[in-house]
Design a protein around this motif. Structure first.
Motif, PDB file in Angstrom:
ATOM      1  N   LEU A  53       0.822  -1.209   0.000  1.00  0.00           N
ATOM      2  CA  LEU A  53       0.000   0.000   0.000  1.00  0.00           C
ATOM      3  C   LEU A  53       0.859   1.262   0.000  1.00  0.00           C
ATOM      4  CD1 LEU A  53      -2.873  -1.029   2.447  1.00  0.00           C
ATOM      5  CD2 LEU A  53      -2.931  -0.926  -0.051  1.00  0.00           C
ATOM      6  N   THR A  54       2.003   1.196   0.656  1.00  0.00           N
ATOM      7  CA  THR A  54       2.916   2.338   0.656  1.00  0.00           C
ATOM      8  C   THR A  54       3.315   2.712  -0.766  1.00  0.00           C
ATOM      9  OG1 THR A  54       3.782   1.651   2.797  1.00  0.00           O
ATOM     10  CG2 THR A  54       5.109   3.217   1.551  1.00  0.00           C
ATOM     11  N   HIS A  55       3.644   1.714  -1.584  1.00  0.00           N
ATOM     12  CA  HIS A  55       4.012   1.968  -2.975  1.00  0.00           C
ATOM     13  C   HIS A  55       2.845   2.584  -3.747  1.00  0.00           C
ATOM     14  CE1 HIS A  55       8.046   0.421  -3.230  1.00  0.00           C
ATOM     15  NE2 HIS A  55       7.707  -0.736  -2.707  1.00  0.00           N
ATOM     16  N   GLN A  56       1.648   2.078  -3.524  1.00  0.00           N
ATOM     17  CA  GLN A  56       0.498   2.622  -4.250  1.00  0.00           C
ATOM     18  C   GLN A  56       0.219   4.072  -3.847  1.00  0.00           C
ATOM     19  OE1 GLN A  56      -2.952   0.332  -5.011  1.00  0.00           O
ATOM     20  NE2 GLN A  56      -1.909  -1.640  -4.950  1.00  0.00           N
ATOM     21  N   VAL A  57       0.324   4.351  -2.566  1.00  0.00           N
ATOM     22  CA  VAL A  57       0.138   5.723  -2.098  1.00  0.00           C
ATOM     23  C   VAL A  57       1.172   6.652  -2.733  1.00  0.00           C
ATOM     24  CG1 VAL A  57       0.286   7.233  -0.076  1.00  0.00           C
ATOM     25  CG2 VAL A  57      -0.990   5.084   0.059  1.00  0.00           C
ATOM     26  N   ALA A  58       2.401   6.176  -2.840  1.00  0.00           N
ATOM     27  CA  ALA A  58       3.464   6.996  -3.446  1.00  0.00           C
ATOM     28  C   ALA A  58       3.176   7.273  -4.912  1.00  0.00           C
ATOM     29  CB  ALA A  58       4.809   6.294  -3.288  1.00  0.00           C
ATOM     30  N   ARG A  59       2.702   6.265  -5.644  1.00  0.00           N
ATOM     31  CA  ARG A  59       2.389   6.478  -7.052  1.00  0.00           C
ATOM     32  C   ARG A  59       1.216   7.453  -7.200  1.00  0.00           C
ATOM     33  NH1 ARG A  59       6.063   3.695  -6.343  1.00  0.00           N
ATOM     34  NH2 ARG A  59       6.886   5.805  -6.239  1.00  0.00           N
ATOM     35  N   ALA A  60       0.242   7.351  -6.310  1.00  0.00           N
ATOM     36  CA  ALA A  60      -0.883   8.284  -6.351  1.00  0.00           C
ATOM     37  C   ALA A  60      -0.402   9.706  -6.089  1.00  0.00           C
ATOM     38  CB  ALA A  60      -1.940   7.877  -5.322  1.00  0.00           C
ATOM     39  N   ALA A  61       0.532   9.861  -5.150  1.00  0.00           N
ATOM     40  CA  ALA A  61       1.070  11.190  -4.834  1.00  0.00           C
ATOM     41  C   ALA A  61       1.826  11.786  -6.008  1.00  0.00           C
ATOM     42  CB  ALA A  61       1.975  11.102  -3.607  1.00  0.00           C
ATOM     43  N   GLU A  62       2.370  10.924  -6.871  1.00  0.00           N
ATOM     44  CA  GLU A  62       3.067  11.392  -8.077  1.00  0.00           C
ATOM     45  C   GLU A  62       2.099  11.810  -9.176  1.00  0.00           C
ATOM     46  OE1 GLU A  62       6.884   8.335  -7.524  1.00  0.00           O
ATOM     47  OE2 GLU A  62       5.372   7.994  -9.081  1.00  0.00           O
ATOM     48  N   GLY A  63       0.816  11.564  -8.975  1.00  0.00           N
ATOM     49  CA  GLY A  63      -0.179  11.958  -9.963  1.00  0.00           C
ATOM     50  C   GLY A  63      -0.730  10.829 -10.799  1.00  0.00           C
ATOM     51  N   ARG A  88       7.677  -3.177  -8.659  1.00  0.00           N
ATOM     52  CA  ARG A  88       8.311  -2.892  -7.383  1.00  0.00           C
ATOM     53  C   ARG A  88       7.567  -3.478  -6.188  1.00  0.00           C
ATOM     54  NH1 ARG A  88      10.000   3.073  -6.318  1.00  0.00           N
ATOM     55  NH2 ARG A  88      10.967   1.958  -4.562  1.00  0.00           N
ATOM     56  N   HIS A  89       6.315  -3.893  -6.377  1.00  0.00           N
ATOM     57  CA  HIS A  89       5.569  -4.441  -5.246  1.00  0.00           C
ATOM     58  C   HIS A  89       4.779  -5.686  -5.687  1.00  0.00           C
ATOM     59  CE1 HIS A  89       2.986  -1.486  -7.244  1.00  0.00           C
ATOM     60  NE2 HIS A  89       1.960  -2.236  -6.903  1.00  0.00           N
ATOM     61  N   PRO A  90       5.491  -6.728  -6.142  1.00  0.00           N
ATOM     62  CA  PRO A  90       4.788  -7.946  -6.575  1.00  0.00           C
ATOM     63  C   PRO A  90       4.095  -8.635  -5.399  1.00  0.00           C
ATOM     64  CG  PRO A  90       7.146  -8.365  -6.416  1.00  0.00           C
ATOM     65  CD  PRO A  90       6.964  -6.883  -6.224  1.00  0.00           C
ATOM     66  N   VAL A  91       2.965  -9.251  -5.702  1.00  0.00           N
ATOM     67  CA  VAL A  91       2.240 -10.036  -4.700  1.00  0.00           C
ATOM     68  C   VAL A  91       2.491 -11.516  -4.971  1.00  0.00           C
ATOM     69  CG1 VAL A  91       0.474  -8.261  -4.482  1.00  0.00           C
ATOM     70  CG2 VAL A  91       0.117 -10.149  -6.090  1.00  0.00           C
ATOM     71  N   ARG A  92       2.216 -12.348  -3.981  1.00  0.00           N
ATOM     72  CA  ARG A  92       2.362 -13.801  -4.149  1.00  0.00           C
ATOM     73  C   ARG A  92       0.987 -14.429  -4.245  1.00  0.00           C
ATOM     74  NH1 ARG A  92       7.093 -16.014  -4.210  1.00  0.00           N
ATOM     75  NH2 ARG A  92       8.907 -14.818  -3.517  1.00  0.00           N
TER      76      ARG A  92
END
Length: 275
Positions: A103-113, A210-214
């Motif tokens: 979720l941290t990665h997704q929040v960061a991508r959202a913050a980038e626009g 950068r944030h693969p799931v299993r």
């Protein structure tokens, strides 16, 4: 923020999925995270276990993953009330575990626009995911990665603009989701359909490894034409009769053909759009 998880007879995996989501949610605190599990046509204890794991549970009977995801998003937006339209919606599957920083990665991508994030998967080591099967899957899955200078392995990637779309690893802003009409009532491919509409309408979509799931490597899945069907096509021989299975035959061995190295269907025969 909300996470939506469709589930059909996933009592054996839903607890692990929710544990991983709680860890990921803790990483974005104090941002509140609502977790919604959609128990779709379940005949087992999925709904009970999901509620016990702290999720809000919606029960549907359509046996349709597109309808299930849409119902989950609708409930999530209701729970978020006035903040719903400004929320971020993360999607995964009940047979999947997410990394702590997901979720941290997704929040960061959202913050980038970015309006949406399309992530990647790794096959979880299970009885069905023997080394040969996983190698065959990865050979096709990572074949476009060499051109990005990251190598073809399954390790952490750099700037690989991968071609994949997975409902098990997807994020989208609620505003963009609503603008394009949300998930269509499709029994399969609802994730690719949503991604295509987001792209066609000019939304900014990040494709990241950068944030693969299993996700579970099983040969009998819940949606036709999904990962399970792909893995079954890569399996050298059908599973022998008598091997124990879970609900809907969730665990079926993939047994290599004796004396035939690399026997079975070549990954080159599997189109990228099915991965």
């Amino acid at each position: 923020m909300a996470v939506v998880v469709p589930a059909h007879n996933e009592e054996r995996r839903i607890a692990a999925c929710l544990r991983s989501l709680r860890v990921a949610a803790a990483q974005v605190a104090p941002l509140p995270v609502v977790i919604v599990v959609v128990a779709d046509a379940c005949t087992d204890a999925t709904a009970v276990l999901a509620a016990r794991g702290g999720a809000h549970v919606v029960e549907t009977r359509g046996r349709n993953v597109g309808l299930a995801r849409a119902a989950g998003v609708e409930r999530a937006l209701e729970l978020l009330a006035d903040d719903g339209r400004h929320a971020w919606l993360a999607m995964t599957d009940a047979d999947t575990t997410v990394p702590a920083a997901w979720l941290t990665h997704q929040v960061a991508r959202a913050a980038e626009g970015h309006d949406a994030v399309l992530g990647t998967i790794r096959l979880a080591p299970t009885i069905t995911a023997d080394a040969l099967l996983r190698a065959r899957h990865d050979a096709a899955y990572f074949r476009t990665r060499r051109s990005h200078g990251a190598g073809a392995g399954a390790g952490a990637g750099g700037a690989w603009e991968h071609p994949h779309v997975h409902g098990a690893n997807l994020g989208v802003s609620a505003a963009a989701y609503l603008r394009v009409g949300g998930f269509a009532p499709l029994t399969t491919g609802e994730d690719r359909d949503l991604a295509a509409r987001l792209t066609a309408t000019g939304h900014r979509v990040a494709r990241t490894d950068r944030h693969p799931v299993r996700t579970a490597a099983r040969l009998r899945g819940r949606a036709p034409g999904g990962l399970a069907d792909l893995l079954a096509s890569l399996c050298p021989t059908p599973a022998p009769p008598g091997i124990p299975t879970g609900p809907d035959g969730a665990e079926v061995d993939c047994v290599p053909t004796p004396g035939v190295p690399g026997g079975g269907k070549s990954v080159r025969e599997v189109p990228v759009r099915n991965l």
